[in-house]
Scaffold this motif. Structure first.
Motif, short mmCIF file in Angstrom:
data_model
loop_
_atom_site.label_atom_id
_atom_site.label_comp_id
_atom_site.label_asym_id
_atom_site.label_seq_id
_atom_site.Cartn_x
_atom_site.Cartn_y
_atom_site.Cartn_z
N GLU A 81 -64.16 98.13 -43.60
CA GLU A 81 -64.03 96.84 -42.92
C GLU A 81 -64.30 97.02 -41.44
OE1 GLU A 81 -60.44 93.75 -41.75
OE2 GLU A 81 -60.24 94.97 -43.58
N GLY A 83 -63.43 95.22 -37.98
CA GLY A 83 -62.53 94.23 -37.43
C GLY A 83 -62.67 94.12 -35.92
N ARG A 86 -62.06 97.65 -34.01
CA ARG A 86 -61.65 98.75 -34.89
C ARG A 86 -62.40 98.69 -36.22
NH1 ARG A 86 -55.50 97.95 -35.45
NH2 ARG A 86 -55.84 97.16 -33.35
N TRP A 87 -62.47 99.83 -36.86
CA TRP A 87 -63.00 99.93 -38.22
C TRP A 87 -61.88 100.43 -39.13
CZ3 TRP A 87 -65.64 101.66 -33.94
CH2 TRP A 87 -66.92 101.15 -33.69
N ARG A 88 -61.83 99.94 -40.34
CA ARG A 88 -60.92 100.50 -41.34
C ARG A 88 -61.72 101.49 -42.18
NH1 ARG A 88 -56.17 98.33 -40.78
NH2 ARG A 88 -55.39 99.63 -42.48
N GLN A 95 -53.04 104.68 -47.43
CA GLN A 95 -53.51 103.57 -46.60
C GLN A 95 -54.84 103.95 -45.96
OE1 GLN A 95 -49.75 103.73 -44.23
NE2 GLN A 95 -49.76 101.50 -44.48
N ASP A 96 -55.63 102.93 -45.65
CA ASP A 96 -56.87 103.20 -44.93
C ASP A 96 -56.57 103.72 -43.53
OD1 ASP A 96 -58.42 102.40 -47.02
OD2 ASP A 96 -58.94 100.44 -46.21
N GLY A 97 -57.45 104.59 -43.03
CA GLY A 97 -57.35 105.03 -41.66
C GLY A 97 -57.96 103.99 -40.73
N VAL A 98 -57.70 104.14 -39.43
CA VAL A 98 -58.21 103.20 -38.43
C VAL A 98 -59.00 103.99 -37.39
CG1 VAL A 98 -57.62 101.57 -36.59
CG2 VAL A 98 -56.34 101.56 -38.74
N MET A 100 -60.68 103.27 -33.85
CA MET A 100 -60.77 102.30 -32.76
C MET A 100 -62.11 102.42 -32.05
SD MET A 100 -57.88 100.73 -32.98
CE MET A 100 -57.96 99.76 -31.46
N GLY A 143 -50.63 104.17 -40.85
CA GLY A 143 -51.81 104.86 -41.34
C GLY A 143 -52.33 105.88 -40.34
N SER A 145 -54.83 107.42 -37.54
CA SER A 145 -55.71 107.00 -36.46
C SER A 145 -56.76 108.10 -36.27
CB SER A 145 -54.92 106.79 -35.16
OG SER A 145 -55.78 106.46 -34.09
#
Length: 285
Positions: A81, A83, A86-88, A95-98, A100, A143, A145
């Motif tokens: 995703e 956003g 940020r990207w998931r 959980q998905d990582g993030v 930035m 999650g 980072s």
């Protein structure tokens, strides 16, 4: 690596794959941890997994559990995703990582604060479905980072993804390897492994914008066969629960040369190759 029920010495204790009921050690100085039970002064495994030792605490980490990240881990992930700033990223965890926008390098390695125009161009850096090579910088309840603030990190091209049990990938100082067979391998601690055509580091340094390129380079038939052979070698190591490192991959590759690529994952060939790799690893240690 041991997979039987023999008692382990101190050096061997953290390098075993065990099944439920396997005896781990009868040394009274060890304490039992998660995934173990005690009977008649002997510690046994209660799950199938990898034996881990922290000082005198012995535990067994299940082969089927999800990846649990630590700061500094090198991972391979897929963008799920895009956003706001940020990207998931799917990193094979709960959980998905993030990732930035502030945690990536701009094309050309320019160092500056990210602006609104950079936010509008986020899909030119990473879009949904892209595979990315990154490092864990924080592990929070929300999650992982991630960051890609290095010339060696970025978008992955020219190859294929192989998924393995994360517990079979030991943490090490280097997870990017250029194998002698002309193949680059990125061994993600999260169980995602990228196998690709070998690209000289000098070429990437000369053209830093390649880290966000969507185009694959021309790949010859010989390079495709080498990539497929290495990928199949990794798959057979995973099927037969052999630790996956650059050394074990090269041993499997060398042993596989007497077979056709398409036959490597047949049961008889896979078992034979796995036993050969285990024997060579035992000789090395």
């Amino acid at each position: 690596m041991q997979t039987d029920n023999e008692f382990s010495t101190d050096a061997e204790l953290s390098s075993r794959i065990v099944t439920p009921g396997s005896a781990i050690t009868n040394d009274p100085m060890y304490m039992r941890g998660h995934g173990t039970f005690t009977e008649r002064d002997t510690i046994y495994s209660s799950v199938s997994g990898v034996v881990e030792r922290i000082n005198k605490l012995v535990s067994v980490r299940s082969l089927k559990q999800r990846y649990s990240g630590e700061v500094g881990d090198i991972v391979v992930g897929r963008i799920t995703e895009v956003g706001s700033k940020r990207w998931r990223v799917d990193v094979n965890s709960r959980q998905d990582g993030v990732l930035m926008l502030s945690s990536i390098n701009l094309p050309g390695g320019i160092l500056r604060r990210k602006s609104e125009s950079d936010e509008l161009q986020m899909r030119t850096f990473f879009a949904e479905g892209d595979l990315v090579f990154a490092e864990v910088q924080l592990n929070t309840p929300a999650g992982l980072s991630l960051h890609t603030r290095s010339i060696q990190y970025g978008k992955l091209r020219n190859g294929q993804l192989v998924t393995v049990f994360p517990q079979l990938v030991p943490r090490s100082r280097n997870h990017f390897h250029s194998l002698p067979c002309g193949v680059d391998v990125v061994i993600g601690v999260n169980g995602y492994i990228w196998v690709s055509k070998q690209i000289p580091a000098s070429k990437v340094e000369e053209n830093a914008e390649l880290i966000y390129s969507d185009k694959n380079d021309p790949i010859s038939d010989e390079e495709r066969e080498a990539i497929a052979r290495v990928a199949n070698c990794i798959n057979l190591l995973n099927r037969l629960y052999v630790k996956i490192t650059d050394v074990s991959i090269m041993y499997a590759y060398e042993e596989s040369l007497r077979h056709l690529v398409k036959n490597l994952l047949t049961k008889s060939v896979a078992v034979d190759l796995a036993h050969s790799v285990k024997a060579r690893l035992a000789q090395q240690s």
